[in-house]
Design an enzyme around this catalytic site. Structure first.
Site, PDB file in Angstrom:
ATOM      1  N   ARG A  53       0.820  -1.293  -0.004  1.00 49.64           N
ATOM      2  CA  ARG A  53       0.098   0.070   0.016  1.00 49.64           C
ATOM      3  C   ARG A  53       0.946   1.358   0.091  1.00 49.64           C
ATOM      4  O   ARG A  53       1.889   1.593   0.854  1.00 49.64           O
ATOM      5  CB  ARG A  53      -0.869   0.066   0.997  1.00 49.64           C
ATOM      6  CG  ARG A  53      -1.848   1.012   1.037  1.00 49.64           C
ATOM      7  CD  ARG A  53      -2.956   0.990   2.118  1.00 49.64           C
ATOM      8  NE  ARG A  53      -4.134   2.118   2.154  1.00 49.64           N
ATOM      9  CZ  ARG A  53      -4.949   2.448   2.980  1.00 49.64           C
ATOM     10  NH1 ARG A  53      -4.872   1.633   4.086  1.00 49.64           N
ATOM     11  NH2 ARG A  53      -5.663   3.295   2.652  1.00 49.64           N
ATOM     12  N   GLY A  91      -1.250  -2.064   9.831  1.00 52.12           N
ATOM     13  CA  GLY A  91      -1.962  -0.758  10.740  1.00 52.12           C
ATOM     14  C   GLY A  91      -1.125   0.340  10.533  1.00 52.12           C
ATOM     15  O   GLY A  91      -1.084   1.476  11.060  1.00 52.12           O
ATOM     16  N   GLU A  92      -0.593   0.371   9.234  1.00 55.28           N
ATOM     17  CA  GLU A  92       0.184   1.651   8.887  1.00 55.28           C
ATOM     18  C   GLU A  92      -0.739   2.932   8.905  1.00 55.28           C
ATOM     19  O   GLU A  92      -0.149   4.069   9.431  1.00 55.28           O
ATOM     20  CB  GLU A  92       0.906   1.516   7.585  1.00 55.28           C
ATOM     21  CG  GLU A  92       1.693   2.726   7.056  1.00 55.28           C
ATOM     22  CD  GLU A  92       2.543   2.670   5.908  1.00 55.28           C
ATOM     23  OE1 GLU A  92       2.813   3.647   5.327  1.00 55.28           O
ATOM     24  OE2 GLU A  92       2.610   1.448   5.397  1.00 55.28           O
ATOM     25  N   ARG A  93      -2.008   2.667   8.348  1.00 56.93           N
ATOM     26  CA  ARG A  93      -2.822   3.728   8.351  1.00 56.93           C
ATOM     27  C   ARG A  93      -3.172   4.399   9.682  1.00 56.93           C
ATOM     28  O   ARG A  93      -3.157   5.746   9.985  1.00 56.93           O
ATOM     29  CB  ARG A  93      -4.266   3.507   7.705  1.00 56.93           C
ATOM     30  CG  ARG A  93      -5.209   4.551   7.530  1.00 56.93           C
ATOM     31  CD  ARG A  93      -6.419   3.977   6.530  1.00 56.93           C
ATOM     32  NE  ARG A  93      -7.497   4.998   6.780  1.00 56.93           N
ATOM     33  CZ  ARG A  93      -8.523   4.687   7.481  1.00 56.93           C
ATOM     34  NH1 ARG A  93      -8.556   3.667   8.428  1.00 56.93           N
ATOM     35  NH2 ARG A  93      -9.515   5.389   7.352  1.00 56.93           N
ATOM     36  N   GLU A 125      -4.238  -8.705   4.303  1.00 55.81           N
ATOM     37  CA  GLU A 125      -4.958  -7.819   5.102  1.00 55.81           C
ATOM     38  C   GLU A 125      -5.571  -6.739   4.017  1.00 55.81           C
ATOM     39  O   GLU A 125      -6.945  -6.293   4.265  1.00 55.81           O
ATOM     40  CB  GLU A 125      -4.152  -7.171   6.247  1.00 55.81           C
ATOM     41  CG  GLU A 125      -5.021  -6.158   7.077  1.00 55.81           C
ATOM     42  CD  GLU A 125      -4.388  -5.121   7.633  1.00 55.81           C
ATOM     43  OE1 GLU A 125      -4.687  -4.546   8.751  1.00 55.81           O
ATOM     44  OE2 GLU A 125      -3.273  -4.736   7.284  1.00 55.81           O
TER      45      GLU A 125
END
Length: 293
Positions: A53, A91-93, A125
């Protein structure tokens, strides 16, 4: 393929990790808290450079940041240890939004996984949550093929998608950068982009499609006319354009096989041409035909 089947194919270890991250909340219900392993200073956490992403909508990040200021981070970020610090697995967002919210530490779940598993988790994910644009999805598949030796069948099993879906995604990487940029920005759909792969001027045709607001079916006709012009000698009279049913059938077969399929009618008969570039693709065609014999 439903989520339970795809998770079983991932293997118990990876499926467990995905399960921890897949804490979806029904509309109208409050988010369910997931217990973190620890709190970690946000400056000790970095993004995974191989996370497929790349695009994060700024307005959505601002909305999430506002929610985090009010409620905190309900779902911990999943990380692994790398050189004494922490690298994000999933969980980067949330991590980006937490920085915007001014948090100095965030909750994390720490897992000991290798590069391959971290990449698998990131792709699975994001694909399951439809967070990747088609180009990011294709680049993620390419990383697993190039760096970890996956076949298209392997990827289909891991991601919970068909082999033809994977093959069609990888075909998008044949497009030039201007078309990739339009695809990443959402100006073109994956269906538009796939139609352009074998054309003589993908970028020029893409600009035409965008400027005229053409449907995927219209884009396929435009691309088919360009391909016929490439293969037809100048001295020959132009063939009649293919009807919409023939073009639709070509698309259906191309999507099913993940390869370019051309149908040409000759009176009451005709010819079906399947184009392949590698022996692996030829072997896959043979396997599909043998299964139906």
């Amino acid at each position: 393929m439903n989520d339970d089947v795809s998770k079983r194919r991932l293997g118990r270890g990876l499926a467990a990790l995905i399960g921890e991250m897949d804490q979806s909340t029904p509309v109208g219900e409050s988010p369910k808290a997931v217990s973190p392993d620890r709190m970690v200073p946000i400056e000790h956490i970095s993004r995974n450079p191989r996370n497929p992403r790349r695009y994060f909508d700024e307005s959505e990040l601002q909305d999430l940041s506002s929610s985090i200021r009010q409620h905190g981070i309900v779902q911990p970020v999943v990380v692994r240890t790398v050189d004494g610090n922490f690298e994000i697995i999933a969980g980067e967002r949330r991590w980006r939004a937490a920085q915007l919210a001014g948090l100095v530490e965030i909750p994390v779940i720490v897992r000991d996984v290798d590069d391959r598993t971290a990449l698998e988790i990131a792709i699975v994910e994001n694909v399951q949550r439809a967070d990747l644009n088609p180009l990011e999805e294709a680049l993620g598949y390419e990383l697993l093929v190039a760096e970890h030796g996956y076949t298209q069948n392997d990827l289909g099993d891991i991601i919970g998608k068909s082999r033809s879906h994977v093959a069609n995604s990888l075909r998008l990487l044949k497009l030039p950068n201007p078309v990739r940029d339009m695809l990443a920005a959402g100006d073109l759909s994956a269906g538009h982009a796939r139609a352009l792969v074998s054309t003589s001027d993908p970028a020029g045709l893409a600009r035409t499609i965008v400027s005229k607001g053409m449907s995927v079916r219209d884009a396929e006709r435009l691309a088919q006319n360009d391909i016929k012009a490439q293969t037809q000698p100048a001295s020959m009279p132009k063939m009649d354009q293919k009807d919409s049913d023939t073009l639709a059938l070509e698309r259906t077969l191309s999507d099913a096989l993940g390869l370019d399929v051309t149908i040409n009618h000759r009176g009451s008969g005709g010819q079906v041409r399947i184009s392949y570039k590698t022996l692996d693709q030829l072997e896959e065609i043979c396997r599909l035909l043998e299964r139906r014999s």
